[in-house]
Scaffold this motif. Structure first.
Motif, PDB file in Angstrom:
ATOM      1  N   THR A   1       5.285   3.843   2.036  1.00 48.91           N
ATOM      2  CA  THR A   1       4.932   2.543   1.492  1.00 48.91           C
ATOM      3  C   THR A   1       4.888   1.525   2.615  1.00 48.91           C
ATOM      4  O   THR A   1       5.754   1.525   3.493  1.00 48.91           O
ATOM      5  CB  THR A   1       5.969   2.110   0.434  1.00 48.91           C
ATOM      6  OG1 THR A   1       6.024   3.104  -0.574  1.00 48.91           O
ATOM      7  CG2 THR A   1       5.603   0.791  -0.176  1.00 48.91           C
TER       8      THR A   1
ATOM      9  N   ILE B   1      -8.520  -2.500   4.777  1.00 48.11           N
ATOM     10  CA  ILE B   1      -8.779  -2.241   3.366  1.00 48.11           C
ATOM     11  C   ILE B   1     -10.021  -3.048   3.015  1.00 48.11           C
ATOM     12  O   ILE B   1      -9.982  -4.278   2.995  1.00 48.11           O
ATOM     13  CB  ILE B   1      -7.587  -2.647   2.477  1.00 48.11           C
ATOM     14  CG1 ILE B   1      -6.337  -1.872   2.886  1.00 48.11           C
ATOM     15  CG2 ILE B   1      -7.928  -2.426   1.006  1.00 48.11           C
ATOM     16  CD1 ILE B   1      -5.085  -2.283   2.155  1.00 48.11           C
TER      17      ILE B   1
ATOM     18  N   ALA C   1       0.850  -1.192   0.000  1.00 48.16           N
ATOM     19  CA  ALA C   1       0.000   0.000   0.000  1.00 48.16           C
ATOM     20  C   ALA C   1       0.885   1.242   0.000  1.00 48.16           C
ATOM     21  O   ALA C   1       1.911   1.272   0.681  1.00 48.16           O
ATOM     22  CB  ALA C   1      -0.903   0.008   1.232  1.00 48.16           C
ATOM     23  N   HIS C   2       0.482   2.230  -0.762  1.00 54.63           N
ATOM     24  CA  HIS C   2       1.198   3.503  -0.836  1.00 54.63           C
ATOM     25  C   HIS C   2       0.243   4.606  -0.403  1.00 54.63           C
ATOM     26  O   HIS C   2      -0.919   4.608  -0.805  1.00 54.63           O
ATOM     27  CB  HIS C   2       1.648   3.805  -2.266  1.00 54.63           C
ATOM     28  CG  HIS C   2       2.477   2.732  -2.877  1.00 54.63           C
ATOM     29  ND1 HIS C   2       3.836   2.657  -2.720  1.00 54.63           N
ATOM     30  CD2 HIS C   2       2.140   1.672  -3.647  1.00 54.63           C
ATOM     31  CE1 HIS C   2       4.296   1.614  -3.383  1.00 54.63           C
ATOM     32  NE2 HIS C   2       3.273   0.985  -3.945  1.00 54.63           N
TER      33      HIS C   2
END
Length: 56
Positions: free
Chosen positions: A48, A30, A15-16
């Motif tokens: 990140t 998420i 994930a960024h």
């Protein structure tokens, strides 16, 4: 990916986020799934995370 993050487990999610997040946390949600952070890396303007799913 291996050069940057080292060994990544199967089923991991990357994930960024666009800025750095400095508050403490222990899980990331998420959708309906919960993840824990295996690795975090601060880049110049973003952050990140390598995440693995945890069971509730």
């Amino acid at each position: 990916m291996r050069l940057i993050y080292g060994r990544i487990e199967d089923g991991s999610v990357t994930a960024h986020i666009q800025n750095h997040y400095n508050r403490a946390f222990d899980r990331i949600r998420i959708g309906e799934k919960l993840y824990k952070v295996e690795r975090a890396r601060n880049l110049r303007h973003k952050q990140t995370f390598v995440l693995t799913e945890v069971q509730e």
